[in-house]
Motif scaffolding. Sequence first.
Motif, PDB file in Angstrom:
ATOM      1  N   GLN A 199       6.215  38.365  14.684  1.00 31.81           N
ATOM      2  CA  GLN A 199       6.439  36.972  15.075  1.00 31.81           C
ATOM      3  C   GLN A 199       6.902  36.165  13.870  1.00 31.81           C
ATOM      4  OE1 GLN A 199       1.848  35.358  14.939  1.00 31.81           O
ATOM      5  NE2 GLN A 199       2.451  36.628  16.670  1.00 31.81           N
ATOM      6  N   ASP A 200       7.560  35.055  14.156  1.00 32.92           N
ATOM      7  CA  ASP A 200       7.955  34.176  13.060  1.00 32.92           C
ATOM      8  C   ASP A 200       6.763  33.309  12.665  1.00 32.92           C
ATOM      9  OD1 ASP A 200       7.765  32.148  14.935  1.00 32.92           O
ATOM     10  OD2 ASP A 200       9.927  31.894  15.164  1.00 32.92           O
ATOM     11  N   LEU A 201       6.963  32.423  11.710  1.00 34.22           N
ATOM     12  CA  LEU A 201       5.845  31.641  11.176  1.00 34.22           C
ATOM     13  C   LEU A 201       5.313  30.629  12.180  1.00 34.22           C
ATOM     14  CD1 LEU A 201       7.038  31.031   7.506  1.00 34.22           C
ATOM     15  CD2 LEU A 201       5.735  32.932   8.457  1.00 34.22           C
ATOM     16  N   GLU A 202       6.073  30.360  13.226  1.00 37.12           N
ATOM     17  CA  GLU A 202       5.610  29.448  14.284  1.00 37.12           C
ATOM     18  C   GLU A 202       4.919  30.200  15.408  1.00 37.12           C
ATOM     19  OE1 GLU A 202       8.854  28.927  12.869  1.00 37.12           O
ATOM     20  OE2 GLU A 202       7.727  27.514  11.625  1.00 37.12           O
ATOM     21  N   GLY A 203       4.817  31.523  15.279  1.00 34.49           N
ATOM     22  CA  GLY A 203       4.132  32.310  16.293  1.00 34.49           C
ATOM     23  C   GLY A 203       5.026  32.836  17.391  1.00 34.49           C
ATOM     24  N   ARG A 204       6.333  32.648  17.307  1.00 37.20           N
ATOM     25  CA  ARG A 204       7.259  33.132  18.331  1.00 37.20           C
ATOM     26  C   ARG A 204       7.437  34.638  18.197  1.00 37.20           C
ATOM     27  NH1 ARG A 204      12.952  33.480  18.284  1.00 37.20           N
ATOM     28  NH2 ARG A 204      12.919  32.500  16.208  1.00 37.20           N
ATOM     29  N   ALA A 205       7.302  35.376  19.292  1.00 38.41           N
ATOM     30  CA  ALA A 205       7.411  36.830  19.282  1.00 38.41           C
ATOM     31  C   ALA A 205       8.820  37.255  18.894  1.00 38.41           C
ATOM     32  CB  ALA A 205       7.042  37.392  20.644  1.00 38.41           C
ATOM     33  N   LEU A 206       8.899  38.319  18.088  1.00 46.32           N
ATOM     34  CA  LEU A 206      10.176  38.828  17.625  1.00 46.32           C
ATOM     35  C   LEU A 206      10.221  40.345  17.783  1.00 46.32           C
ATOM     36  CD1 LEU A 206      10.429  36.926  14.199  1.00 46.32           C
ATOM     37  CD2 LEU A 206      11.707  36.361  16.267  1.00 46.32           C
ATOM     38  N   SER A 207      11.379  40.856  18.093  1.00 46.67           N
ATOM     39  CA  SER A 207      11.610  42.295  18.022  1.00 46.67           C
ATOM     40  C   SER A 207      12.214  42.613  16.659  1.00 46.67           C
ATOM     41  CB  SER A 207      12.555  42.740  19.134  1.00 46.67           C
ATOM     42  OG  SER A 207      13.854  42.183  18.910  1.00 46.67           O
ATOM     43  N   LEU A 208      12.280  43.897  16.321  1.00 47.24           N
ATOM     44  CA  LEU A 208      12.931  44.273  15.068  1.00 47.24           C
ATOM     45  C   LEU A 208      14.391  43.846  15.064  1.00 47.24           C
ATOM     46  CD1 LEU A 208      11.429  47.826  14.384  1.00 47.24           C
ATOM     47  CD2 LEU A 208      10.911  45.697  13.183  1.00 47.24           C
ATOM     48  N   ALA A 209      15.031  43.917  16.221  1.00 43.45           N
ATOM     49  CA  ALA A 209      16.426  43.468  16.311  1.00 43.45           C
ATOM     50  C   ALA A 209      16.520  41.963  16.071  1.00 43.45           C
ATOM     51  CB  ALA A 209      17.005  43.830  17.677  1.00 43.45           C
ATOM     52  N   ASP A 210      15.541  41.199  16.571  1.00 45.97           N
ATOM     53  CA  ASP A 210      15.522  39.754  16.344  1.00 45.97           C
ATOM     54  C   ASP A 210      15.387  39.450  14.853  1.00 45.97           C
ATOM     55  OD1 ASP A 210      15.658  39.207  19.066  1.00 45.97           O
ATOM     56  OD2 ASP A 210      13.475  39.147  19.292  1.00 45.97           O
TER      57      ASP A 210
ATOM     58  N   LEU B  22      10.584  43.891   4.284  1.00 45.97           N
ATOM     59  CA  LEU B  22      10.967  42.936   3.246  1.00 45.97           C
ATOM     60  C   LEU B  22      10.749  41.502   3.712  1.00 45.97           C
ATOM     61  CD1 LEU B  22      14.174  44.607   1.781  1.00 45.97           C
ATOM     62  CD2 LEU B  22      12.166  43.902   0.462  1.00 45.97           C
ATOM     63  N   ALA B  23      11.040  41.225   4.975  1.00 42.28           N
ATOM     64  CA  ALA B  23      10.845  39.875   5.499  1.00 42.28           C
ATOM     65  C   ALA B  23       9.377  39.473   5.444  1.00 42.28           C
ATOM     66  CB  ALA B  23      11.364  39.785   6.938  1.00 42.28           C
ATOM     67  N   VAL B  24       8.472  40.423   5.672  1.00 41.03           N
ATOM     68  CA  VAL B  24       7.039  40.140   5.539  1.00 41.03           C
ATOM     69  C   VAL B  24       6.688  39.847   4.086  1.00 41.03           C
ATOM     70  CG1 VAL B  24       4.724  41.144   5.706  1.00 41.03           C
ATOM     71  CG2 VAL B  24       6.350  41.453   7.576  1.00 41.03           C
ATOM     72  N   MET B  25       7.179  40.681   3.162  1.00 40.72           N
ATOM     73  CA  MET B  25       6.925  40.454   1.746  1.00 40.72           C
ATOM     74  C   MET B  25       7.409  39.080   1.313  1.00 40.72           C
ATOM     75  SD  MET B  25       7.849  44.049  -0.176  1.00 40.72           S
ATOM     76  CE  MET B  25       7.569  43.277  -1.766  1.00 40.72           C
ATOM     77  N   MET B  26       8.525  38.654   1.863  1.00 43.47           N
ATOM     78  CA  MET B  26       9.143  37.396   1.467  1.00 43.47           C
ATOM     79  C   MET B  26       8.575  36.198   2.212  1.00 43.47           C
ATOM     80  SD  MET B  26      13.031  38.985   1.302  1.00 43.47           S
ATOM     81  CE  MET B  26      13.864  37.445   0.938  1.00 43.47           C
ATOM     82  N   GLY B  27       7.603  36.450   3.102  1.00 40.48           N
ATOM     83  CA  GLY B  27       6.948  35.355   3.798  1.00 40.48           C
ATOM     84  C   GLY B  27       7.783  34.730   4.890  1.00 40.48           C
ATOM     85  N   ARG B  28       8.729  35.486   5.453  1.00 41.86           N
ATOM     86  CA  ARG B  28       9.580  34.932   6.490  1.00 41.86           C
ATOM     87  C   ARG B  28       9.078  35.276   7.893  1.00 41.86           C
ATOM     88  NH1 ARG B  28      10.830  31.140   5.367  1.00 41.86           N
ATOM     89  NH2 ARG B  28      12.754  30.939   6.601  1.00 41.86           N
ATOM     90  N   VAL B  29       8.431  36.433   8.041  1.00 39.28           N
ATOM     91  CA  VAL B  29       7.836  36.811   9.321  1.00 39.28           C
ATOM     92  C   VAL B  29       6.452  37.391   9.055  1.00 39.28           C
ATOM     93  CG1 VAL B  29      10.096  37.304  10.360  1.00 39.28           C
ATOM     94  CG2 VAL B  29       8.787  39.168   9.329  1.00 39.28           C
ATOM     95  N   ARG B  30       5.694  37.629  10.106  1.00 39.31           N
ATOM     96  CA  ARG B  30       4.370  38.216   9.966  1.00 39.31           C
ATOM     97  C   ARG B  30       4.108  39.123  11.159  1.00 39.31           C
ATOM     98  NH1 ARG B  30       1.348  32.418  10.766  1.00 39.31           N
ATOM     99  NH2 ARG B  30       1.799  32.139  12.993  1.00 39.31           N
ATOM    100  N   PHE B  31       3.072  39.933  11.026  1.00 34.84           N
ATOM    101  CA  PHE B  31       2.694  40.829  12.108  1.00 34.84           C
ATOM    102  C   PHE B  31       1.309  40.414  12.590  1.00 34.84           C
ATOM    103  CE2 PHE B  31       1.283  44.638  14.261  1.00 34.84           C
ATOM    104  CZ  PHE B  31       2.454  45.115  14.843  1.00 34.84           C
ATOM    105  N   GLY B  32       1.221  39.963  13.818  1.00 39.94           N
ATOM    106  CA  GLY B  32      -0.045  39.512  14.371  1.00 39.94           C
ATOM    107  C   GLY B  32      -0.557  40.456  15.441  1.00 39.94           C
ATOM    108  N   GLU B  33      -1.569  40.012  16.183  1.00 39.76           N
ATOM    109  CA  GLU B  33      -2.169  40.849  17.218  1.00 39.76           C
ATOM    110  C   GLU B  33      -1.166  41.214  18.300  1.00 39.76           C
ATOM    111  OE1 GLU B  33      -5.596  38.954  18.767  1.00 39.76           O
ATOM    112  OE2 GLU B  33      -6.729  39.060  16.880  1.00 39.76           O
TER     113      GLU B  33
END
Length: 632
Positions: free
Chosen positions: A60-71, A45-56
């Motif tokens: 990660q958040d929109l600033e490129g900071r790595a995130l776990s699912l718990a984060d 849902l967070a991806v759909m809502m444009g809050r996080v993304r999945f990169g290579e």
Amino acid sequence: MSRLPVIVGFGGFNAAGRSSGHHAFRRMIIESLDDTARRETLAALAVMMGRVRFGESGWQDLEGRALSLADIEAEFGKEVLEGSLIRRIGPSFFDVDSVHWQKSATLNPENDNQRFVMKARELPEPLPANWQVTELDSRQVLVEVSGALEVKIDSFRDCPVKSAGQLPEGFDPTDLYNARFHPRALQLAVISASDAVRSIGIDWADIVAHINPDQVGVYASNVMSQLDEDGFGGLLQSRLRGGRVSTKQCPLGLNSMVADFVNAYILGSVGHTGANAGACASFLYNLRSAVEDITSGRCRVAVVGNAEAPILPEVIDGYATMGALASEDKLQKIDGSEATDPRRSSRPFGENCGFTIAESGQYVVLMDDELAMTLGADIHGAVNDVFINADGYKKSITAPGPGNHITFAKAVASARAILGDEAIRERSMVHAHGSSTPQNRVTESQIFDQAAEFFGITNWPVAAVKAYVGHSLSPASADQMMAALGTFKYGVIPGVKTIDAVADDVYGDRLHIPLGDFTPEQGIDVAFLNSKGFGGNNATASVLAPRVVERMLRKRYGEAEFESYCSRREQTRTAATAYDNAAIQGDFATIYRFGEGMIDESKVVFDADGVHLPGYAKPVSLDIGNRFNDMI
């Protein structure tokens, strides 16, 4: 021997998110999920809502900071939950505290005449008899009006209805494909039908290669047509607003377009198409047509669905004027408070005051059981029958009547004929229309109670998903279907969490209307989808669980052939999971083939085998027998 219509794909988007992969259902029962499933649902849902993304490198958040699912859960979980399901209507639709309208006024002159300057090109045609115009320059004129002047003045007023079931906050269907000038309902149709087709896990070209070109059917419609600016709304308002009608507004406003777009831009189908409309029971009307065509052999693959985008001031005005919607003042009266919770505006079977309007697009893909076995399609359930009955003579077109007693009883009886009394009594459930109106909670519960007594049911589980996603009109029973498939998968029945208690006037002695998620010990073999629509449009479907369907297929085809099917199914499941994982990460791969693969009519060939179309492996058969042989 009747062919069994099995569900091999499903998808769509509503206030709970994406339906394929059961993600929207998981949002409804999120309190009952384990940590991994809950966090994955929130991340999707967070991806759909444009809050996080999945990169290579992963999440990660929109600033490129790595995130776990718990984060993601810790940082965005609350925002995701608050930005989905029913909530206050967002500014992307309109400002509910300040809705634009035009107020009529009469301007009377202080003396005999009133004067003003305006652009010459804005003069009305013809000039009113009491207007005298003097040219000031090439662009402007002086107007003198004798007597009164009737005008419309831009004004703004409060909307009494402030909540709706909206797509997750920040999710925009136009980001998924080139949706230039498409009304919102057609946007929903494209992304939802594409989601359903992708969810199958079998390439559409491979499916079509196994059947004749005309053995595909698309059955879809909507109730309100397309009433926004790019559809009938813009068409009908253009003269009053001093605008011009576009070339697209009229055709794109038609209520059959949510089927036509699927044919033309997603499937490239030359098969059967239909757009059955039955008010809020429209999905089941379309589903019945598909089931009848599959069981009779006329159709082997059917795409069935609806898409509706009614969150518009004009539509809300219409239903609110009827007293059908839950307005803020009525909710305040029920709660005895000046503060209201827009997330609890839909309260099926509780103390309620009207339904909550919603947008949704939902589609399912059906195949006959033989084709599903051949292709190794994954089976999520089956529709053994759908019943439709009217109400007879009526005093009010919006009032309920006896038709729903008939449809519901016949649906239960049809399932009993297949499963037996014990399954109906111990392993069945009801997905109620549950519109959240005082009249519905009484009349619909009375039907369920009466049927329960007749069929010997003492504690019948009843769900009402409009508590989560609102009333989407034509796709309302499709929203119910998606929840039923979710219950088959996870064994959980979503509770009516927006009410504190079942209302005293509900016929609940033989019903179990849980206020929290409920897990039946023996599971569910069959779900009854019930729908009631204005005008006496009543429909009920009987949907069989996949475990029941597997038993039926083993008996029809034998153990060896079923095991062979299971081997083929593994590849399908792998492909479907790959699509689901990509969609979780934001890659929906929406199908939209504008102008691609068009058929060259000059290359259509007729011969003894039938009609041959370029690009299709099999011909359209012309071996049509005489259905009235006994009369000739």
